[in-house]
Design an enzyme around this catalytic site. Structure first.
Site, mmCIF file in Angstrom:
data_model
loop_
_atom_site.group_PDB
_atom_site.id
_atom_site.type_symbol
_atom_site.label_atom_id
_atom_site.label_comp_id
_atom_site.label_asym_id
_atom_site.label_seq_id
_atom_site.Cartn_x
_atom_site.Cartn_y
_atom_site.Cartn_z
ATOM 1 N N ALA A 237 0.801 -1.233 0.000
ATOM 2 C CA ALA A 237 0.000 0.000 0.000
ATOM 3 C C ALA A 237 0.832 1.280 0.000
ATOM 4 O O ALA A 237 0.278 2.365 0.169
ATOM 5 C CB ALA A 237 -0.991 0.029 1.151
ATOM 6 N N ALA A 238 2.133 1.193 -0.227
ATOM 7 C CA ALA A 238 2.929 2.416 -0.324
ATOM 8 C C ALA A 238 2.455 3.276 -1.498
ATOM 9 O O ALA A 238 2.361 4.506 -1.387
ATOM 10 C CB ALA A 238 4.409 2.084 -0.476
ATOM 11 N N GLY A 239 2.138 2.617 -2.612
ATOM 12 C CA GLY A 239 1.643 3.357 -3.772
ATOM 13 C C GLY A 239 0.303 4.011 -3.499
ATOM 14 O O GLY A 239 0.051 5.146 -3.926
ATOM 15 N N ASP A 240 -0.580 3.320 -2.789
ATOM 16 C CA ASP A 240 -1.880 3.897 -2.446
ATOM 17 C C ASP A 240 -1.717 5.068 -1.480
ATOM 18 O O ASP A 240 -2.438 6.070 -1.574
ATOM 19 C CB ASP A 240 -2.787 2.833 -1.829
ATOM 20 C CG ASP A 240 -3.139 1.732 -2.806
ATOM 21 O OD1 ASP A 240 -3.240 2.022 -4.013
ATOM 22 O OD2 ASP A 240 -3.299 0.576 -2.367
#
Length: 292
Positions: A237-240
């Site tokens: 979830a780093a991209g989110d």
């Protein structure tokens, strides 16, 4: 205000020294069930970064559904548009290794029943600063909602797949990672992929993991923002987190380079903690990290 039309999954996460190879069994270290899904993750990230957020999607009538609803509510997300449908909720089986890298299997469940935003939902979305979309819902639902939106559309093209022309025509900003950008354009160089994507949409951000992010727009602006150097524990979830925080900063009217730095800082904070929604920083943490 930020609107998010997207998926809600329960993440079933196994932490292990290394992911198993095909046909192999390995012993894990710990296991956790954590509310996730790309849509719900982006909604949580934007709310924690300081925005008013409305989420539109579906959960099942199983035991996971109420847990995911409460998780979004606890982050301050308006879940009036989160429906409960018969059957199982979406789930994601995730393996995280000791380098923080992950592999994921998503089973759509209730997400597959979403057919598009209702007229009531679109009224709320129309008053938003941005509508965030991903591709864990049926493509027909994503396209219909994008085309009907009066708010600027921000698309995360994940899981990567062929993007219909009528979807791209409705998108203001697309935010692929470098692997998604390569898959969409066929170009391995991120800057070349960014240029190719600008032929399809007005603005592009290509995220590069530990190498930062690239930004480009059709008016000729180009930016490269470095990542914040940290030791990654879990990149789930780093991209989110990046996308949610980026949209908050843009909605606040920050200059593009500052918005990208705000997003990069939020993502760097998230990868230092385990989990998806549970790893996302609150506004005070982001501001303190930027000031430091």
């Amino acid at each position: 205000m930020i609107s998010v039309f997207g998926s809600a999954n329960m993440d079933l996460v196994a932490y292990t020294a290394r992911a198993p190879r095909r046909g192999e069994t390995v012993t894990g270290r710990t296991f956790a069930t954590i509310p996730g899904g790309k849509g719900a993750n982006q909604a949580t990230a934007a709310a924690r970064a300081g925005a008013d957020v409305a989420f539109f999607g579906a959960v099942g009538d199983d035991a996971f559904g109420p847990v995911m609803r409460r998780g979004l509510e606890s982050a301050g997300v308006d879940v009036s548009g989160l429906r409960t449908v018969p059957g199982s909720s979406g789930i994601a089986q995730i393996v995280v290794d000791d380098d923080g890298a992950n592999s994921i299997i998503v089973i759509p469940g209730a997400n597959g029943a979403v057919s598009g935003a209702s007229a009531e939902d679109l009224e709320v979305i129309g008053g938003s600063d941005a509508l965030l979309l991903q591709l864990e819902l049926p493509m027909a639902a994503v396209v219909a909602t994008a085309r009907a939106s009066r708010a600027p559309v921000v698309l995360t093209p994940s899981p990567v797949q062929e993007l219909p022309r009528d979807l791209l025509d409705a998108v203001t900003l697309i935010v692929p990672n470098e692997h998604e950008a390569r898959a969409i354009t066929g170009l391995s160089d991120p800057e070349a992929a960014l240029a190719a994507l600008l032929e399809r949409v007005p603005e592009v951000v290509v995220t590069l993991g530990s190498e930062g992010a690239l930004y480009g727009s059709r008016d000729g602006e180009r930016l490269r923002v470095p990542a914040v150097p940290v030791r990654a524990v879990d990149t789930t979830a780093a991209g989110d987190t990046f996308v949610g925080a980026l949209c908050v900063a843009r909605a606040e009217g920050r200059p593009q380079v500052e918005a990208l730095r705000f997003a990069a800082t939020a993502a760097a904070l998230s990868v230092q903690r385990e989990g998806a929604s549970t790893s996302m920083p609150v506004r005070a943490e982001i501001d303190a990290a930027m000031a430091g």
